[in-house]
Motif scaffolding. Structure first.
Motif, mmCIF file in Angstrom:
data_model
loop_
_atom_site.group_PDB
_atom_site.id
_atom_site.type_symbol
_atom_site.label_atom_id
_atom_site.label_comp_id
_atom_site.label_asym_id
_atom_site.label_seq_id
_atom_site.Cartn_x
_atom_site.Cartn_y
_atom_site.Cartn_z
ATOM 1 N N VAL A 71 1.076 -1.241 -0.071
ATOM 2 C CA VAL A 71 0.053 -0.207 0.171
ATOM 3 C C VAL A 71 1.052 1.047 -0.219
ATOM 4 C CG1 VAL A 71 -2.063 1.322 1.207
ATOM 5 C CG2 VAL A 71 -1.513 -1.867 1.635
ATOM 6 N N LYS A 72 0.742 1.814 -0.722
ATOM 7 C CA LYS A 72 1.129 3.316 -1.088
ATOM 8 C C LYS A 72 1.631 4.360 0.506
ATOM 9 C CE LYS A 72 -0.198 6.740 -3.106
ATOM 10 N NZ LYS A 72 -1.207 8.105 -4.091
ATOM 11 N N PRO A 73 2.662 4.261 1.474
ATOM 12 C CA PRO A 73 2.403 4.678 2.248
ATOM 13 C C PRO A 73 1.997 6.060 2.126
ATOM 14 C CG PRO A 73 4.587 4.695 1.931
ATOM 15 C CD PRO A 73 3.558 4.520 0.252
ATOM 16 N N GLU A 74 1.299 6.876 3.471
ATOM 17 C CA GLU A 74 0.095 7.794 4.046
ATOM 18 C C GLU A 74 1.068 9.291 3.637
ATOM 19 O OE1 GLU A 74 -2.358 9.471 6.986
ATOM 20 O OE2 GLU A 74 -2.654 7.069 6.930
ATOM 21 N N GLY A 75 1.354 10.677 2.930
ATOM 22 C CA GLY A 75 1.957 11.512 2.516
ATOM 23 C C GLY A 75 2.525 11.156 2.024
ATOM 24 N N TRP A 76 2.859 9.932 0.868
ATOM 25 C CA TRP A 76 3.576 10.251 -0.309
ATOM 26 C C TRP A 76 3.175 11.255 -1.439
ATOM 27 C CZ3 TRP A 76 7.116 6.487 -1.166
ATOM 28 C CH2 TRP A 76 8.154 6.379 -2.864
ATOM 29 N N LEU A 77 4.136 12.321 -1.883
ATOM 30 C CA LEU A 77 3.954 13.131 -2.468
ATOM 31 C C LEU A 77 3.718 12.657 -3.941
ATOM 32 C CD1 LEU A 77 6.582 16.068 -0.714
ATOM 33 C CD2 LEU A 77 3.950 15.468 0.010
ATOM 34 N N ASP A 78 3.367 12.623 -4.647
ATOM 35 C CA ASP A 78 3.348 11.923 -6.266
ATOM 36 C C ASP A 78 3.181 12.860 -7.118
ATOM 37 O OD1 ASP A 78 1.656 8.793 -5.968
ATOM 38 O OD2 ASP A 78 0.979 10.649 -4.219
ATOM 39 N N GLY A 81 7.513 11.125 -6.247
ATOM 40 C CA GLY A 81 7.580 11.174 -7.084
ATOM 41 C C GLY A 81 6.547 9.876 -7.323
ATOM 42 N N GLU A 82 6.071 9.566 -8.782
ATOM 43 C CA GLU A 82 5.464 7.751 -9.189
ATOM 44 C C GLU A 82 5.157 7.162 -8.293
ATOM 45 O OE1 GLU A 82 3.709 5.030 -12.567
ATOM 46 O OE2 GLU A 82 5.457 6.957 -13.217
ATOM 47 N N TRP A 83 4.586 6.665 -7.399
ATOM 48 C CA TRP A 83 4.968 5.457 -6.144
ATOM 49 C C TRP A 83 4.829 4.363 -7.298
ATOM 50 C CZ3 TRP A 83 1.539 1.470 -4.573
ATOM 51 C CH2 TRP A 83 1.815 0.704 -3.499
ATOM 52 N N LYS A 84 5.331 3.251 -7.234
ATOM 53 C CA LYS A 84 5.185 1.971 -7.517
ATOM 54 C C LYS A 84 5.169 0.885 -6.894
ATOM 55 C CE LYS A 84 7.171 3.467 -12.363
ATOM 56 N NZ LYS A 84 8.071 3.070 -13.275
ATOM 57 N N ARG A 85 4.511 -0.221 -6.866
ATOM 58 C CA ARG A 85 4.435 -1.067 -5.818
ATOM 59 C C ARG A 85 5.854 -2.046 -6.160
ATOM 60 N NH1 ARG A 85 -0.926 -2.087 -8.016
ATOM 61 N NH2 ARG A 85 -2.590 -2.033 -5.236
ATOM 62 N N PRO A 86 6.498 -2.094 -4.540
ATOM 63 C CA PRO A 86 8.266 -3.392 -5.075
ATOM 64 C C PRO A 86 7.140 -4.905 -5.456
ATOM 65 C CG PRO A 86 6.626 -3.206 -2.145
ATOM 66 C CD PRO A 86 5.635 -2.118 -3.440
ATOM 67 N N MET A 87 8.736 -4.881 -5.765
ATOM 68 C CA MET A 87 8.756 -6.422 -6.223
ATOM 69 C C MET A 87 8.666 -7.603 -5.435
ATOM 70 S SD MET A 87 7.685 -5.506 -9.459
ATOM 71 C CE MET A 87 8.401 -7.153 -10.717
ATOM 72 N N LYS A 88 8.240 -8.928 -5.561
ATOM 73 C CA LYS A 88 8.908 -9.884 -4.409
ATOM 74 C C LYS A 88 9.036 -11.448 -5.239
ATOM 75 C CE LYS A 88 4.094 -11.363 -3.775
ATOM 76 N NZ LYS A 88 3.166 -11.628 -2.491
ATOM 77 N N ARG A 89 9.290 -11.933 -4.655
ATOM 78 C CA ARG A 89 10.306 -13.211 -5.606
ATOM 79 C C ARG A 89 8.553 -14.109 -5.781
ATOM 80 N NH1 ARG A 89 13.933 -16.489 -6.305
ATOM 81 N NH2 ARG A 89 13.198 -18.829 -6.732
ATOM 82 N N ASN A 90 7.860 -14.563 -7.009
ATOM 83 C CA ASN A 90 7.590 -15.216 -7.426
ATOM 84 C C ASN A 90 7.717 -16.440 -7.257
ATOM 85 O OD1 ASN A 90 5.205 -16.574 -8.881
ATOM 86 N ND2 ASN A 90 5.471 -16.243 -11.270
#
Length: 529
Positions: A262-269, A311-320
């Motif tokens: 989830v995008k952290p609260e207060g993230w400045l896009d 900046g633009e928030w992106k979900r982090p990657m995790k092992r499939n």
């Protein structure tokens, strides 16, 4: 002078004694006290331009044969009165070399040549001239060894093969005179001595001591034998009955987006991570045509410092968890495995047996080398049939010189150590003189100068002076740090405290202003075109 005269008398006595040995033991010996010209023959081949000289060894009245130029090929030869057989009894090969300028890349070995009937001439002596034994130091790059190479004729094939001594000793790395001795014994043993100390012992017929072995193997691989086409050398093979599982997805990526993130609260896009420095200004001397379009330098966006990100928030990657990669069948034992194929062995047509090496006679002694160093001195070349003769020369002709050189080297090393210490002390004193002129140490200048003068008169006090100086500096700093804070409490002289604080503040402000000026100084940036 007396020591030198005594040495000359000793050498004269030894020479007389060794003449007696020579009569009984077929000794060849050259001390080079007389010039080599007319006795040794310098090769006239075009490649060998190095100039040989009859020269004294550094620090001695003793003469030798000198390699006088760098980066040259050298070749010189001395024919014996008659060929010397190596097959009967003991034979000792011995000579001295002194690497007066060291040895980075080059040889200092001797070649013991076969009779000229086999096809060589003294004036055409070169690296192709046939030798029986090559012996002596050689060093270049990873090579650092005392060679011993025997050229031995195979009685079946008629071919001469070079047999190299395995794991030969290394040569000494100093610039002193050293004596190298090879003793060929009637029991097929070989001893290599350096300065009279045995460094290597070998047997001519041992495969552990010579490469290739003097006696070839009884059998060899059949050169005509071919591997059968159906010969399978694979110990393991893929299981032909294995099938890829239905749920095996070879296209699944190794990593996927973390859908639970989830995008952290207060993230400045809408805020960039860096912005143009608003305080930067275009320099007056900036020329757009010459320097390109000016751009303000970038600084970190101050809004991002308190936010979780910009900046633009992106979900982090995790092992499939579904990733399995490329499927391949498991390996099983190969039922057709026959092992690694080797050609069959056949009798070696060149195999022979000997009780003793078939040494070729020695008819001449040659020095044929290529070296990047000059100053290589050859001396006291000896061939003897008695180990005692060689030992006598080592003890009387070589050892006195070596002891003198060793003592001189020791004295030079000690002097060099003192010189280095003196140089270090001078640097220390120079720094201390400069430090004494620093304004905040002005109160202690006389004390520091007094310490320096004492140390200069007594150099062994240098460490003590450094300790005393450190104590003084620590004292000054402690007063500046702790004393400055306590001064305002002194009611009797408030003006002193005020002055002290003002000075401190002025210093801090000047430092801050200097930092600000440095930070505000516009940096030239050129737009990439």
């Amino acid at each position: 002078m007396m020591g030198r005269s005594a040495l000359l008398l000793l050498l004269a006595f030894v020479s007389l004694q060794l003449l007696c040995f020579a009569a009984d033991d077929d000794v060849f010996y050259d001390s080079f006290e007389e010039s080599f010209e007319g006795r040794w023959i310098v090769s006239e081949k075009d490649d060998y331009k190095g100039v040989w000289k009859h020269s004294k060894s550094n620090g001695h009245d003793d003469y030798g044969l000198l390699v006088s130029e760098k980066a040259r090929k050298y070749a010189i030869v001395k024919e014996l009165d008659e060929p010397l057989s190596l097959k009967d009894g003991t034979t000792v090969l011995q000579f001295e070399t002194r690497l007066q300028n060291g040895l980075e890349c080059g040889g200092a070995y001797l070649k013991y040549l076969r009779p000229q009937e086999v096809g060589w001439k003294a004036k055409e002596f070169d690296n192709e001239s046939p030798y029986s034994i090559m012996f002596g130091p050689d060093k270049c790059g990873a090579t650092n060894k005392v060679h011993f190479i025997l050229k031995h004729k195979n009685p079946k094939s008629g071919e001469y093969v070079e047999h190299h001594l395995k794991y030969p000793p290394s040569l000494p790395s100093d610039k002193l005179s050293h004596v190298y001795t090879a003793i060929l014994k009637p029991d097929n043993e070989l001893s290599i001595l350096i300065d009279g100390e045995e460094k290597k012992k070998a047997n001519f017929f041992s495969a552990e001591d010579f490469e290739p072995p003097l006696i070839p193997p009884k059998t060899i691989p059949d050169p005509d034998d071919k591997k059968p086409e159906d010969w399978d050398e694979r110990a393991k093979i893929p299981d032909p009955s294995a099938v890829k599982p239905d749920d095996w997805d070879e296209d699944a990526p190794m990593e996927i987006e973390d859908e639970e993130a989830v995008k952290p609260e207060g993230w400045l896009d809408d805020e960039p991570e860096e912005i143009d420095d608003p305080e930067a200004t275009k320099p007056e001397d900036w020329d757009d045509e010459e320097d390109g379009e000016w751009e303000a330098p970038k600084i970190d966006n101050p809004k991002c410092e308190t936010a979780p990100g910009c900046g633009e928030w992106k979900r982090p990657m995790k092992r499939n968890p579904a990733y399995k990669g490329k499927w391949s069948p498991p390996l099983i034992d190969n039922p057709n495995y026959k092992g690694i194929w080797k050609p069959r062995e056949i009798p070696n047509p060149n195999y022979f047996e000997l009780d003793k090496p078939d040494f070729e006679p020695i008819a001449a002694i040659g020095i044929e080398i290529w070296t990047m160093q000059d100053g290589i001195l050859f001396d006291n070349i000896l061939i003897a049939k008695n180990e005692k003769v060689a030992e006598s020369y080592r003890e009387t002709a070589w050892k006195p010189k070596f002891e003198v050189e060793k003592e001189k080297q020791k004295a030079e090393e000690e002097a060099a150590g003192l010189d280095e210490l003196a140089g270090f002390q001078k640097k220390v004193f120079d720094v201390l003189y400069k430090v004494a002129d620093i304004p905040f140490l002005s109160k202690y200048k006389l004390q520091i100068l007094d310490l320096i003068e004492k140390a200069e008169k007594q150099p062994n006090l240098t460490i003590g002076v450094l300790v005393s100086f450190v104590v003084i500096v620590l004292t000054v700093f402690s007063k500046l740090i702790f004393g400055g804070k306590k001064q305002p409490r002194v009611e009797k002289k408030p003006e002193v405290a005020e002055t002290s604080n003002d000075q401190g503040s002025s210093g801090e402000k000047a430092e801050e202003e200097e930092k600000e000026e440095t930070a505000a100084a516009p940096r030239r940036r050129r737009r990439d075109t």
